[in-house]
Design a protein around this motif. Structure first.
Motif, mmCIF file in Angstrom:
data_model
loop_
_atom_site.group_PDB
_atom_site.id
_atom_site.type_symbol
_atom_site.label_atom_id
_atom_site.label_comp_id
_atom_site.label_asym_id
_atom_site.label_seq_id
_atom_site.Cartn_x
_atom_site.Cartn_y
_atom_site.Cartn_z
ATOM 1 N N ALA A 132 34.352 87.219 42.354
ATOM 2 C CA ALA A 132 35.619 87.720 42.885
ATOM 3 C C ALA A 132 36.788 86.906 42.351
ATOM 4 N N ARG A 133 38.000 87.246 42.821
ATOM 5 C CA ARG A 133 39.203 86.539 42.382
ATOM 6 C C ARG A 133 39.381 85.219 43.107
ATOM 7 N N ALA A 134 38.651 85.002 44.180
ATOM 8 C CA ALA A 134 38.852 83.809 45.000
ATOM 9 C C ALA A 134 38.478 82.543 44.229
ATOM 10 N N LEU A 135 39.219 81.465 44.515
ATOM 11 C CA LEU A 135 38.981 80.159 43.913
ATOM 12 C C LEU A 135 38.709 79.130 44.992
ATOM 13 N N ARG A 136 38.055 78.065 44.593
ATOM 14 C CA ARG A 136 37.827 76.916 45.466
ATOM 15 C C ARG A 136 38.404 75.687 44.765
ATOM 16 N N VAL A 137 39.232 74.931 45.478
ATOM 17 C CA VAL A 137 39.772 73.688 44.922
ATOM 18 C C VAL A 137 38.700 72.620 45.035
ATOM 19 N N THR A 138 38.384 71.969 43.928
ATOM 20 C CA THR A 138 37.349 70.943 43.912
ATOM 21 C C THR A 138 37.908 69.603 44.399
ATOM 22 N N LEU A 196 41.483 75.566 35.697
ATOM 23 C CA LEU A 196 40.090 75.997 35.587
ATOM 24 C C LEU A 196 39.336 75.176 34.541
ATOM 25 N N ASP A 197 39.987 74.915 33.410
ATOM 26 C CA ASP A 197 39.332 74.136 32.355
ATOM 27 C C ASP A 197 39.045 72.702 32.802
ATOM 28 N N GLU A 198 39.976 72.124 33.586
ATOM 29 C CA GLU A 198 39.817 70.744 34.038
ATOM 30 C C GLU A 198 38.993 70.640 35.322
ATOM 31 N N ARG A 199 38.505 71.778 35.787
ATOM 32 C CA ARG A 199 37.675 71.836 36.988
ATOM 33 C C ARG A 199 38.448 71.400 38.241
ATOM 34 N N TRP A 200 39.762 71.644 38.246
ATOM 35 C CA TRP A 200 40.509 71.460 39.484
ATOM 36 C C TRP A 200 40.123 72.563 40.473
ATOM 37 N N CYS A 201 39.824 73.726 39.905
ATOM 38 C CA CYS A 201 39.415 74.887 40.705
ATOM 39 C C CYS A 201 38.167 75.491 40.073
ATOM 40 N N GLU A 202 37.429 76.194 40.890
ATOM 41 C CA GLU A 202 36.277 76.932 40.380
ATOM 42 C C GLU A 202 36.214 78.274 41.076
ATOM 43 N N ARG A 203 35.708 79.258 40.361
ATOM 44 C CA ARG A 203 35.621 80.606 40.922
ATOM 45 C C ARG A 203 34.511 80.678 41.960
ATOM 46 N N ILE A 204 34.735 81.521 42.960
ATOM 47 C CA ILE A 204 33.722 81.764 43.988
ATOM 48 C C ILE A 204 33.051 83.087 43.652
ATOM 49 N N ARG A 256 48.967 68.223 49.106
ATOM 50 C CA ARG A 256 47.734 67.986 49.838
ATOM 51 C C ARG A 256 47.038 69.296 50.121
ATOM 52 N N THR A 257 45.812 69.414 49.666
ATOM 53 C CA THR A 257 45.008 70.599 49.920
ATOM 54 C C THR A 257 43.765 70.182 50.680
#
Length: 245
Positions: free
Chosen positions: A220-226, A209-217, A240-241
């Motif tokens: 909610a608890r859901a995340l998005r991979v950047t 989260l800190d490195e912005r690999w993921c961000e919250r949607i 691979r995502t």
């Protein structure tokens, strides 16, 4: 020699049964269960936010929060006029996640919006303070394939894994007063397979989260991979995502 006569039986099973029944009763109410699931994102929420998430009034949710705090499932902090509550600790989060996995998948969502939200949760989310969903399981599998984790009855971080975390600048040191294990297996309720929890899982989620690999949607608890996260996971773990549609 005559044996001493037993004048009574142990009350410990009875007392333990009473405590277990009280704990189960705290989660037997749908509103309280919904509140605990919402708080599985690891953050502190206000009563108003939880009321909207559970679909009840603020007065109703406040009564339920009092019971959950008194029962030790939630902890609270006050800041000015606001009351914030959060899961009382990783053991409580594990209990809630295990019960959710045992309860089985939720009913099929009705409507496009609900279906999209459900798909996002299954794809990537937080489980208290570590990664879950297909992303969490995928990261765990990649760590195992590369020998950074090993699995027997649970997970453990290998020497190579400790070096890998250290190269990223991720601190896995035990906090003073904490007994949290380095690595722990947590059954994912959507994937039905284990993902990484414990200090290593929490530290990796915080780093992502800190490195912005993921961000919250939203909230909610859901995340998005950047895009940055997809590149990093491919480079560091050969994982691979896909970008969500």
């Amino acid at each position: 020699m005559e044996r001493p006569r037993r004048t009574g039986r142990s009350r410990e099973p009875e007392r333990s049964g009473q405590r277990l029944a009280e704990l189960a009763g705290l989660l037997a109410d749908p509103t309280r269960a919904s509140v605990c699931l919402a708080l599985q994102d690891g953050r502190a929420w206000t009563a108003g936010e939880l009321a909207r998430a559970a679909g009840v009034t603020a007065a109703t949710v406040s009564t339920h929060l009092d019971k959950l705090v008194a029962g030790g499932l939630l902890a609270e902090a006050r800041q000015g006029r606001h009351r914030y509550v959060h899961i009382a600790g990783p053991q409580i989060s594990q209990l809630i996640e295990d019960l959710a996995a045992h309860a089985g998948p939720p009913p099929a969502p009705r409507g496009l919006r609900a279906a999209s939200a459900g798909a996002a949760m299954a794809r990537a989310r937080t489980c208290y303070d570590h990664l879950a969903g297909s992303l969490g399981v995928g990261v765990t599998d990649a760590l195992l394939r590369r020998g950074l984790l090993q699995q027997s009855t649970g997970f453990s971080v290998t020497d190579e894994g400790m070096e890998w975390f250290a190269r990223l600048g991720i601190d896995l040191a035990q906090r003073p007063g904490s007994r949290r294990p380095m690595a722990r297996s947590c059954v994912d309720w959507t994937e039905r397979r284990p993902h990484l929890a414990g200090r290593a899982g929490a530290a990796l989620c915080t780093y992502a989260l800190d490195e912005r690999w993921c961000e919250r949607i939203g909230s909610a608890r859901a995340l998005r991979v950047t895009a940055k996260g997809r590149d990093a996971l491919a480079e560091l773990l050969d994982l691979r995502t896909e970008a969500p549609a």
